[in-house]
Design a protein around this motif. Structure first.
Motif, PDB file in Angstrom:
ATOM      1  N   UNK A 159      -2.003   8.366 -11.303  1.00  0.00           N
ATOM      2  CA  UNK A 159      -2.040   7.085 -10.136  1.00  0.00           C
ATOM      3  C   UNK A 159      -3.518   6.421 -10.384  1.00  0.00           C
ATOM      4  N   UNK A 160      -3.272   5.113 -10.089  1.00  0.00           N
ATOM      5  CA  UNK A 160      -4.628   4.234 -10.150  1.00  0.00           C
ATOM      6  C   UNK A 160      -5.241   4.368  -8.792  1.00  0.00           C
ATOM      7  N   UNK A 161      -6.391   4.546  -8.763  1.00  0.00           N
ATOM      8  CA  UNK A 161      -7.119   4.606  -7.463  1.00  0.00           C
ATOM      9  C   UNK A 161      -8.080   3.412  -7.253  1.00  0.00           C
ATOM     10  N   UNK A 162      -7.968   2.644  -6.170  1.00  0.00           N
ATOM     11  CA  UNK A 162      -8.830   1.583  -6.127  1.00  0.00           C
ATOM     12  C   UNK A 162     -10.027   2.002  -4.977  1.00  0.00           C
ATOM     13  N   UNK A 163     -11.095   2.058  -5.275  1.00  0.00           N
ATOM     14  CA  UNK A 163     -12.156   2.478  -4.582  1.00  0.00           C
ATOM     15  C   UNK A 163     -12.568   1.354  -3.711  1.00  0.00           C
TER      16      UNK A 163
ATOM     17  N   UNK B  54     -15.459   9.163  -0.956  1.00  0.00           N
ATOM     18  CA  UNK B  54     -15.216   7.837  -1.341  1.00  0.00           C
ATOM     19  C   UNK B  54     -13.694   7.179  -1.191  1.00  0.00           C
ATOM     20  N   UNK B  55     -13.611   6.136  -0.329  1.00  0.00           N
ATOM     21  CA  UNK B  55     -12.217   5.721   0.193  1.00  0.00           C
ATOM     22  C   UNK B  55     -11.662   5.131  -0.871  1.00  0.00           C
ATOM     23  N   UNK B  56     -10.553   5.327  -1.351  1.00  0.00           N
ATOM     24  CA  UNK B  56      -9.681   4.718  -2.111  1.00  0.00           C
ATOM     25  C   UNK B  56      -8.091   4.465  -1.690  1.00  0.00           C
ATOM     26  N   UNK B  57      -7.579   3.140  -2.414  1.00  0.00           N
ATOM     27  CA  UNK B  57      -6.110   2.910  -2.077  1.00  0.00           C
ATOM     28  C   UNK B  57      -5.309   2.996  -3.296  1.00  0.00           C
ATOM     29  N   UNK B  58      -4.211   3.694  -3.177  1.00  0.00           N
ATOM     30  CA  UNK B  58      -3.275   3.516  -4.226  1.00  0.00           C
ATOM     31  C   UNK B  58      -1.983   2.720  -4.038  1.00  0.00           C
ATOM     32  N   UNK B  59      -1.709   1.811  -4.857  1.00  0.00           N
ATOM     33  CA  UNK B  59      -0.684   0.746  -4.503  1.00  0.00           C
ATOM     34  C   UNK B  59       0.365   0.795  -5.478  1.00  0.00           C
ATOM     35  N   UNK B  60       1.565   0.050  -4.796  1.00  0.00           N
ATOM     36  CA  UNK B  60       2.870  -0.019  -5.504  1.00  0.00           C
ATOM     37  C   UNK B  60       2.807  -0.597  -7.060  1.00  0.00           C
ATOM     38  N   UNK B  61       1.910  -1.555  -7.233  1.00  0.00           N
ATOM     39  CA  UNK B  61       1.621  -2.169  -8.438  1.00  0.00           C
ATOM     40  C   UNK B  61       0.015  -2.843  -8.490  1.00  0.00           C
TER      41      UNK B  61
ATOM     42  N   UNK C  11       1.253  -1.322   0.143  1.00  0.00           N
ATOM     43  CA  UNK C  11       0.161  -0.185   0.060  1.00  0.00           C
ATOM     44  C   UNK C  11       1.125   1.333   0.244  1.00  0.00           C
ATOM     45  N   UNK C  12       0.617   2.131  -1.112  1.00  0.00           N
ATOM     46  CA  UNK C  12       1.372   3.324  -0.867  1.00  0.00           C
ATOM     47  C   UNK C  12       0.644   4.657   0.086  1.00  0.00           C
ATOM     48  N   UNK C  13      -0.783   4.684  -0.394  1.00  0.00           N
ATOM     49  CA  UNK C  13      -1.326   5.363   0.875  1.00  0.00           C
ATOM     50  C   UNK C  13      -2.967   5.059   0.430  1.00  0.00           C
ATOM     51  N   UNK C  14      -3.544   5.512   1.394  1.00  0.00           N
ATOM     52  CA  UNK C  14      -5.313   5.603   1.256  1.00  0.00           C
ATOM     53  C   UNK C  14      -5.622   6.832   1.616  1.00  0.00           C
ATOM     54  N   UNK C  15      -7.071   7.229   0.813  1.00  0.00           N
ATOM     55  CA  UNK C  15      -7.463   8.624   1.034  1.00  0.00           C
ATOM     56  C   UNK C  15      -8.946   8.616   0.738  1.00  0.00           C
ATOM     57  N   UNK C  16      -9.507   9.786   0.700  1.00  0.00           N
ATOM     58  CA  UNK C  16     -11.023   9.955   0.349  1.00  0.00           C
ATOM     59  C   UNK C  16     -10.921  10.993  -0.477  1.00  0.00           C
TER      60      UNK C  16
END
Length: 396
Positions: free
Chosen positions: A66-70, A28-35, A18-23
């Protein structure tokens, strides 16, 4: 961010950090990943779904590089290790559909020069917009035939990153929308197309293409079609529907159109008969009310009658009595309606009467001195409104 779906579109699970997560601004909560192996919405193809550490991924978008995973809820902040799992059925369906679109679009262009100007991959069907104003049936059939032949021949589907100069060496089906990071999806000797979507490695994995319908959209033709497993799904649905219809209509599948036509015609005949019966009953009802009416004004309160029936009834009564006035009131759960009519020799002003009644019920209506109608809120009983109307009629 490393995009694993480009390295191998068949990846179903992956491990990353996990790189970070935010809203976002919509909370809406999302996560940004290393890959990631999750494909984000883009190029006409919907996003992947699946889970991160067991938490459902409901949307995937590429924004600000960046790619955001909600997610349905936040990831545990104490755990930076991420286990990703792709909804493979959804992913492979999108791969089939997207590759099938390339093949069908290329077939239309190779056979007739019809260019595809837009593409949409929906949950149930796909559409392409062709830059033409009419699509002959034979052309649709031939394009479908060629597309399925290419699928059956099981050509390889290659994805290749190239420079702008390298891309210019290929017979591209449409102009590129980017000048850097160019990704070509190639079916050798058939289709060369710039595309960022996910695709299978061979045309045979598309299984088949079926055109369902097409329609004119402004100056273009929108073609609806499906590919691969969606064809089997629709075939099963249609099989169940025709089976149920066969039982309901007591006819074999091949006779369903004629059986349905007979049913529709019988229904129309019954509607005509029912309408004639209603007209006869209204005429009888009008005659009864006219015969029973001793006063100058023939009136009655109804419950749940349609305004159309009241209109017909009032006109029928008025036509039988040249001197009489007719006032009919109808009650519904929360509304009051009325119709006022006069005979040919009556001098009553139905429009004026209607205007005063409408004020009592906060209503709207219209008409002329011979015939008027209206409706409004049920601020009193139907009987009270009728009695008020009769008093007004006596004064005029």
């Amino acid at each position: 961010m490393k995009k694993l779906y480009y390295e191998n579109p068949y990846i179903k699970t992956f491990e990353t950090e996990l790189v970070y997560q935010a809203a976002d601004d919509k909370e809406r909560v999302y996560a940004v990943l290393k890959e990631t192996a999750f494909y984000p919405t883009g190029g006409g193809q919907p996003h992947d779904e699946g889970t991160l550490n067991g938490i459902k991924v409901v949307d995937v978008e590429e924004a600000e590089g960046e790619i955001r995973h909600y997610l349905e809820r936040e990831l545990e902040p104490s755990n930076s290790g991420i286990s990703g799992k792709i909804d493979w059925n959804r992913r492979f369906d999108h791969m089939q559909q997207h590759a099938g679109q390339h093949i069908l679009s290329a077939a239309f262009e190779e056979l007739y020069g019809y260019k595809t100007v837009s593409f949409h991959l929906g949950k149930e069907i796909l559409t392409i917009d062709l830059e033409i104003s009419e699509l002959p049936v034979r052309h649709a059939e031939e394009a479908e035939r060629l597309a399925n032949a290419i699928i059956l021949e099981n050509h390889p589907i290659e994805a290749r990153w190239v420079s702008a100069e390298e891309a210019s060496q290929f017979p591209l089906r449409k102009q590129l929308s980017v000048s850097e990071d160019i990704r070509l999806v190639i079916i050798p000797e058939f289709d060369y197309n710039g595309c960022g979507g996910t695709h299978p490695t061979s045309t045979g994995q598309v299984a088949s293409v079926k055109i369902l319908d097409w329609e004119r959209q402004k100056k273009k033709i929108r073609v609806q079609f499906i590919c691969g497993s969606r064809i089997l799904t629709q075939l099963q649905t249609k099989h169940e529907i025709t089976g149920n219809l066969s039982q309901l209509l007591n006819a074999p599948e091949q006779d369903l159109p004629s059986a349905a036509s007979r049913l529709i015609e019988n229904g129309k005949d019954l509607e005509k008969q029912l309408e004639a019966a209603k007209e006869a009953l209204l005429a009888y009802e009008a005659k009864e009310m006219f015969t029973a009416g001793k006063e100058k004004c023939i009136s009655k309160v109804f419950e749940g009658r349609s305004i159309q029936e009241l209109q017909k009834l009032a006109r029928l009564i008025a036509s039988q009595s040249e001197n009489a006035d007719v006032i009919l009131v109808n009650e519904t759960t929360d509304k009051l309606q009325f119709v006022c009519a006069r005979g040919a020799d009556s001098e009553s002003d139905m429009k004026s009467l209607s205007a005063e009644l409408l004020q009592k019920i906060n209503g709207k209506g219209g008409g002329n001195p011979q015939f008027a109608q209206g409706g409004g809120d049920r601020l009193m009983s139907g009987e009270d409104l009728l009695q008020y109307a009769l008093r007004l009629a006596e004064q005029k």
